[in-house]
Design a protein around this motif. Sequence first.
Motif, mmCIF file in Angstrom:
data_model
loop_
_atom_site.group_PDB
_atom_site.id
_atom_site.type_symbol
_atom_site.label_atom_id
_atom_site.label_comp_id
_atom_site.label_asym_id
_atom_site.label_seq_id
_atom_site.Cartn_x
_atom_site.Cartn_y
_atom_site.Cartn_z
ATOM 1 N N ALA A 299 21.561 -1.249 8.637
ATOM 2 C CA ALA A 299 21.274 -0.747 7.296
ATOM 3 C C ALA A 299 20.748 -1.902 6.442
ATOM 4 N N PRO A 300 19.432 -2.152 6.458
ATOM 5 C CA PRO A 300 18.892 -3.252 5.668
ATOM 6 C C PRO A 300 18.997 -2.958 4.176
ATOM 7 N N ARG A 301 18.882 -3.989 3.377
ATOM 8 C CA ARG A 301 18.823 -3.795 1.925
ATOM 9 C C ARG A 301 17.503 -3.095 1.600
ATOM 10 N N CYS A 302 17.562 -2.080 0.758
ATOM 11 C CA CYS A 302 16.385 -1.261 0.458
ATOM 12 C C CYS A 302 16.180 -1.188 -1.051
ATOM 13 N N PRO A 303 15.287 -1.993 -1.623
ATOM 14 C CA PRO A 303 15.042 -1.939 -3.066
ATOM 15 C C PRO A 303 14.647 -0.560 -3.573
ATOM 16 N N ALA A 304 14.082 0.289 -2.697
ATOM 17 C CA ALA A 304 13.674 1.633 -3.126
ATOM 18 C C ALA A 304 14.852 2.471 -3.589
ATOM 19 N N LEU A 305 16.062 2.141 -3.179
ATOM 20 C CA LEU A 305 17.232 2.878 -3.654
ATOM 21 C C LEU A 305 17.389 2.762 -5.167
ATOM 22 N N SER A 306 16.979 1.618 -5.717
ATOM 23 C CA SER A 306 17.108 1.383 -7.152
ATOM 24 C C SER A 306 15.803 1.541 -7.910
ATOM 25 N N LEU A 307 14.677 1.291 -7.238
ATOM 26 C CA LEU A 307 13.377 1.259 -7.915
ATOM 27 C C LEU A 307 12.467 2.408 -7.541
ATOM 28 N N GLY A 308 12.876 3.234 -6.589
ATOM 29 C CA GLY A 308 11.946 4.207 -6.044
ATOM 30 C C GLY A 308 10.946 3.494 -5.135
ATOM 31 N N ASP A 309 9.987 4.242 -4.633
ATOM 32 C CA ASP A 309 8.946 3.663 -3.780
ATOM 33 C C ASP A 309 7.946 2.930 -4.659
ATOM 34 N N THR A 310 7.856 1.612 -4.496
ATOM 35 C CA THR A 310 6.952 0.793 -5.314
ATOM 36 C C THR A 310 5.674 0.406 -4.572
ATOM 37 N N GLY A 311 5.399 1.069 -3.450
ATOM 38 C CA GLY A 311 4.128 0.910 -2.774
ATOM 39 C C GLY A 311 3.788 -0.528 -2.452
ATOM 40 N N ALA A 312 2.616 -0.969 -2.906
ATOM 41 C CA ALA A 312 2.110 -2.295 -2.576
ATOM 42 C C ALA A 312 2.971 -3.417 -3.132
ATOM 43 N N ALA A 313 3.761 -3.143 -4.161
ATOM 44 C CA ALA A 313 4.619 -4.181 -4.744
ATOM 45 C C ALA A 313 5.904 -4.385 -3.955
ATOM 46 N N SER A 314 6.203 -3.497 -3.023
ATOM 47 C CA SER A 314 7.513 -3.518 -2.357
ATOM 48 C C SER A 314 7.751 -4.802 -1.578
ATOM 49 N N GLY A 315 6.737 -5.327 -0.905
ATOM 50 C CA GLY A 315 6.918 -6.544 -0.119
ATOM 51 C C GLY A 315 7.242 -7.744 -0.976
ATOM 52 N N ALA A 316 6.561 -7.880 -2.111
ATOM 53 C CA ALA A 316 6.818 -9.006 -3.011
ATOM 54 C C ALA A 316 8.195 -8.877 -3.648
ATOM 55 N N ILE A 317 8.615 -7.655 -3.942
ATOM 56 C CA ILE A 317 9.957 -7.435 -4.497
ATOM 57 C C ILE A 317 11.018 -7.844 -3.481
ATOM 58 N N ALA A 318 10.826 -7.479 -2.216
ATOM 59 C CA ALA A 318 11.787 -7.840 -1.175
ATOM 60 C C ALA A 318 11.876 -9.351 -1.002
ATOM 61 N N ILE A 319 10.744 -10.037 -0.981
ATOM 62 C CA ILE A 319 10.742 -11.500 -0.836
ATOM 63 C C ILE A 319 11.435 -12.152 -2.023
#
Length: 366
Positions: A299-319
Amino acid sequence: MRLALTGMGMLSTLGDDVVSSCAALRCGMARPAPLRFDVYSEDEEEGVARVVGHPLQGLTNGFEGLGLYTLMAAHALGDLVRYAGLDRGDRAFWSATAVFLCLSRPRMEELGPVFEALLGERLVPAVLAELELPGVAGPGRRFMSGHGSVLEAVHVAGQVLHEGRVKRVIVLAVDSLVGGDDVMWLAQRGMLKTPERPVGLMPGQAAAALLLEGETEARRRGARMEAFIDAVHVGMEPDNRERRSSGSGLGLAEVLTRTLGGRRVVLDAYGDLNGQDARAREWGSALVRLSGTHDLPTAPRCPALSLGDTGAASGAIAISAAARSFVRGYARGTEVLVWSSSDTGEVASALVLQGDRPERVAQRRD
């Protein structure tokens, strides 16, 4: 080539800077809100229900198109400038800096190609003008693969920096899935989470920026290096979601294998799971393929749980979230796995490594 992460910036529904956004992610906060889009629902008296997403509130009201993307990207880049303590007037610094722009392909049937060309031509100049920054090195590059675009950009940045064409690269990612055309596009493809379809994504809206440098150059100018990015690999999933196929996890497993190398165990991971069952199956299939050689968090950490699907920004948010986990001391180890998967089949992964501790930086400057 190992890259030094020397600056970060963010605009999200949880905060207007990278520090507060990542702190809110750590706490599990979320601010969902109804969007201006209705879907059929048997549970409602009127037969329709409002789609819920994660839109930015206040700052972006009244903005759309190029203006919206310029506002969001400028806010994220401005936060990076403050976070990294950069001099806006240092022309030598900015002239040796390239900007790599990360986007999703526009979700508009007729005007999509026009909007894509408009963003590619005018977005970065508009952002630099908004922040009153000097010109940067050349036209930069553009990555349009959505979720996977940031890690693709980081991969290319490593090559460009190794060749010495520029001294640093800013990866600037922005995406919005909450506009009327975007939500319609998602609804037509059965991708939305609704009362009648609980397995699906909630549209989000965010921008994020990363400043990447070679370690030697970063140390030369005394930059703060809170994290490093290493072992970046990109690939393709043969069965992608755009073709309405469930991913086999083969492509994702291949890039993860290359990124992990001889590592048996990684304690922490960030992935772009967003509520879609196809993404969950892809990740699960990749875990099964790697189970004999690698032990990864199921169960990896998933920023989409809090931010929704952020598309192209998701990778930078994870880093950024991984890097801030080192700064704040809640990372489960000294390295974090980050992976992304685009609907069009692009997959990528990397390791975010713990950077210099504050005491080491102080000793080097004494």
